[in-house]
Write an enzyme that holds these catalytic residues in place. Structure first.
Site, PDB file in Angstrom:
ATOM      1  N   LYS A  82      52.208  28.970  46.809  1.00  0.00           N
ATOM      2  CA  LYS A  82      52.804  29.660  47.973  1.00  0.00           C
ATOM      3  C   LYS A  82      52.257  29.087  49.271  1.00  0.00           C
ATOM      4  O   LYS A  82      53.003  28.797  50.203  1.00  0.00           O
ATOM      5  CB  LYS A  82      52.494  31.174  47.951  1.00  0.00           C
ATOM      6  N   ARG A 159      52.863  42.788  48.423  1.00  0.00           N
ATOM      7  CA  ARG A 159      52.382  42.597  47.055  1.00  0.00           C
ATOM      8  C   ARG A 159      52.536  43.860  46.222  1.00  0.00           C
ATOM      9  O   ARG A 159      52.199  43.868  45.053  1.00  0.00           O
ATOM     10  CB  ARG A 159      50.893  42.256  47.126  1.00  0.00           C
ATOM     11  N   ARG A 193      41.560  24.430  42.374  1.00  0.00           N
ATOM     12  CA  ARG A 193      41.721  24.544  43.832  1.00  0.00           C
ATOM     13  C   ARG A 193      40.388  24.334  44.560  1.00  0.00           C
ATOM     14  O   ARG A 193      39.354  24.863  44.175  1.00  0.00           O
ATOM     15  CB  ARG A 193      42.254  25.951  44.129  1.00  0.00           C
ATOM     16  N   ARG A 237      36.899  28.918  45.913  1.00  0.00           N
ATOM     17  CA  ARG A 237      36.971  30.344  46.236  1.00  0.00           C
ATOM     18  C   ARG A 237      36.257  31.157  45.168  1.00  0.00           C
ATOM     19  O   ARG A 237      36.361  30.857  43.986  1.00  0.00           O
ATOM     20  CB  ARG A 237      38.434  30.783  46.281  1.00  0.00           C
ATOM     21  N   ARG A 248      43.836  38.454  38.212  1.00  0.00           N
ATOM     22  CA  ARG A 248      44.817  38.369  39.309  1.00  0.00           C
ATOM     23  C   ARG A 248      46.228  38.190  38.756  1.00  0.00           C
ATOM     24  O   ARG A 248      47.182  38.745  39.289  1.00  0.00           O
ATOM     25  CB  ARG A 248      44.450  37.232  40.273  1.00  0.00           C
TER      26      ARG A 248
HETATM   27  N1  ADP Z   1      49.254  42.061  50.465  1.00  0.00           N
HETATM   28  C1  ADP Z   1      48.059  42.273  49.882  1.00  0.00           C
HETATM   29  N2  ADP Z   1      47.766  43.482  49.353  1.00  0.00           N
HETATM   30  C2  ADP Z   1      46.570  43.707  48.776  1.00  0.00           C
HETATM   31  N3  ADP Z   1      45.608  42.789  48.652  1.00  0.00           N
HETATM   32  C3  ADP Z   1      45.838  41.565  49.170  1.00  0.00           C
HETATM   33  C4  ADP Z   1      47.073  41.246  49.815  1.00  0.00           C
HETATM   34  N4  ADP Z   1      47.029  39.959  50.241  1.00  0.00           N
HETATM   35  C5  ADP Z   1      45.823  39.477  49.876  1.00  0.00           C
HETATM   36  N5  ADP Z   1      45.105  40.443  49.224  1.00  0.00           N
HETATM   37  C6  ADP Z   1      43.735  40.317  48.684  1.00  0.00           C
HETATM   38  O1  ADP Z   1      43.258  38.986  48.939  1.00  0.00           O
HETATM   39  C7  ADP Z   1      43.065  38.270  47.693  1.00  0.00           C
HETATM   40  C8  ADP Z   1      43.417  36.810  47.878  1.00  0.00           C
HETATM   41  O2  ADP Z   1      44.781  36.712  48.229  1.00  0.00           O
HETATM   42  P1  ADP Z   1      45.562  35.324  48.125  1.00  0.00           P
HETATM   43  O3  ADP Z   1      44.790  34.270  48.816  1.00  0.00           O
HETATM   44  O4  ADP Z   1      46.955  35.566  48.582  1.00  0.00           O
HETATM   45  O5  ADP Z   1      45.491  35.046  46.559  1.00  0.00           O
HETATM   46  P2  ADP Z   1      46.426  34.373  45.456  1.00  0.00           P
HETATM   47  O6  ADP Z   1      45.966  32.942  45.396  1.00  0.00           O
HETATM   48  O7  ADP Z   1      45.988  35.161  44.248  1.00  0.00           O
HETATM   49  O8  ADP Z   1      47.874  34.521  45.746  1.00  0.00           O
HETATM   50  C9  ADP Z   1      43.910  39.025  46.679  1.00  0.00           C
HETATM   51  O9  ADP Z   1      43.479  38.850  45.338  1.00  0.00           O
HETATM   52  C10 ADP Z   1      43.731  40.461  47.156  1.00  0.00           C
HETATM   53  O10 ADP Z   1      42.461  40.966  46.799  1.00  0.00           O
END
Ligand code: ADP
Length: 300
Positions: A82, A159, A193, A237, A248
């Site tokens: 994404k 989400r 990553r 990360r 996740r």
């Molecule tokens: N819209 C959201 N609602 C709730 N938690 C979120 C949201 N966006 C990000 N997070 C938190 O930040 C973390 C990292 O998000 P992100 O970088 O988008 O991860 P991913 O690579 O899993 O898509 C998520 O696992 C969650 O804990």
């Protein structure tokens, strides 16, 4: 008490200023949240939407490629890419790429009780409470509006269906791009990553080669290696460990997959199966979006 409840208690006294985006998003949340007391039960989503319509830039263009008021959303499992594709489209279209994961990580870098409680959730692969993410996103959108931003590509939000309902109540999302990738590749991509701790650029050291068969093509995704200036500054990360990535993915399937259906029903979902790495996927994505990138061969 569960961490998310403790956090909700920390956020519930939040009183937003009147007549701004944060105020409407947060008041919308308070009237629709299934797991918390209402901050202002008299405000409903329709009112929030009507008010925001007056105060924000017009966004009702029927064609997603017209003008610069793009309000796009990227959906897709962790590791699908994404961030990579949202950031390329953001450069191409001249609109900001807003990743809620980045906003959360910025917040985590500050010290304090709240930050350590959030860290506990994020580092275990859980979502942070809707109240918190809405508050962070609202602040970011407000700041952008003040700078004259008139569109954006959201990555990582919404989400949950609650978040999607709130967003739908306040902003006319034009398009939701749902990225898909073979499941075997997702875990490897998260584990590979790497981020440059200095410039924030994303790389991936995984070399994914999934044999074809049963009508499926072979899928090859070469590593995306850093240039020499970033090589010695790479970090991983904290939530990109095997155990946390699996959690996740589980959380995505449970909480975020229903969001795909939410947008499918509204005719806004564009499903896009990534055929391989960036050189193969980027031109195909552009074609699916009816976009052209003059410099695409240079940046693919
Ligand atoms: N819209 C959201 N609602 C709730 N938690 C979120 C949201 N966006 C990000 N997070 C938190 O930040 C973390 C990292 O998000 P992100 O970088 O988008 O991860 P991913 O690579 O899993 O898509 C998520 O696992 C969650 O804990």
């Amino acid at each position: 008490m569960a961490v998310s409840h403790r956090l909700f208690r920390l956020f519930s006294p939040f009183t937003p200023a009147k007549n701004n985006l944060s105020s409407f998003l947060i008041r919308s949340l308070s009237s629709s949240s299934p797991h918390g007391p209402s901050l202002d039960p008299e405000i409903d989503l329709k009112e929030a939407a009507a008010e925001l319509e007056k105060s924000s830039s017009p966004s009702s263009s029927p064609s997603w490629t017209k003008g610069r008021n793009f309000h796009w959303v990227f959906l897709g499992c962790p590791g699908v890419g994404k961030g990579t594709y949202a950031s390329r489209l953001s450069t191409l279209l001249g609109v900001p790429h807003i990743a809620t994961g980045d906003l959360v990580r910025e917040e985590l870098s500050s010290s304090g009780l709240l930050s350590s409680q959030l860290k506990e959730l994020v580092n275990h692969g859980k979502l942070v409470p809707d109240e918190f993410i809405i508050s962070l996103l609202s602040k970011r959108l407000e700041a952008g509006k003040e700078k004259g931003e008139s569109g954006y590509i959201l990555d990582g939000f919404p989400r949950t269906v609650t978040q999607a309902e709130i967003l739908e109540g306040v902003i006319n999302v034009d398009l939701v791009i749902n990225l898909k990738l073979k499941e075997e590749a997702l875990l490897a991509k998260c584990l590979g990553r790497r981020i440059c701790s200095e410039c924030g650029a994303n790389y991936n050291v995984a070399c994914i080669d999934i044999k074809g068969g049963d009508g499926d093509d072979r899928m090859y995704m070469p590593p995306l290696l850093p240039p020499p200036k970033c090589e010695s500054k790479l970090i991983t990360r904290a939530d990109d460990t095997e155990e946390v990535v699996k959690e996740r993915l589980r959380v995505y399937n449970k909480m975020t997959q229903p969001v795909e259906e939410f947008y499918r029903k509204r005719g806004k979902l564009l499903e896009f199966e990534l055929p391989g790495g960036i050189p193969q996927s980027w031109p195909k994505l552009l074609r699916a979006l009816h976009l052209e990138d003059d410099k695409q061969s240079a940046i693919a």
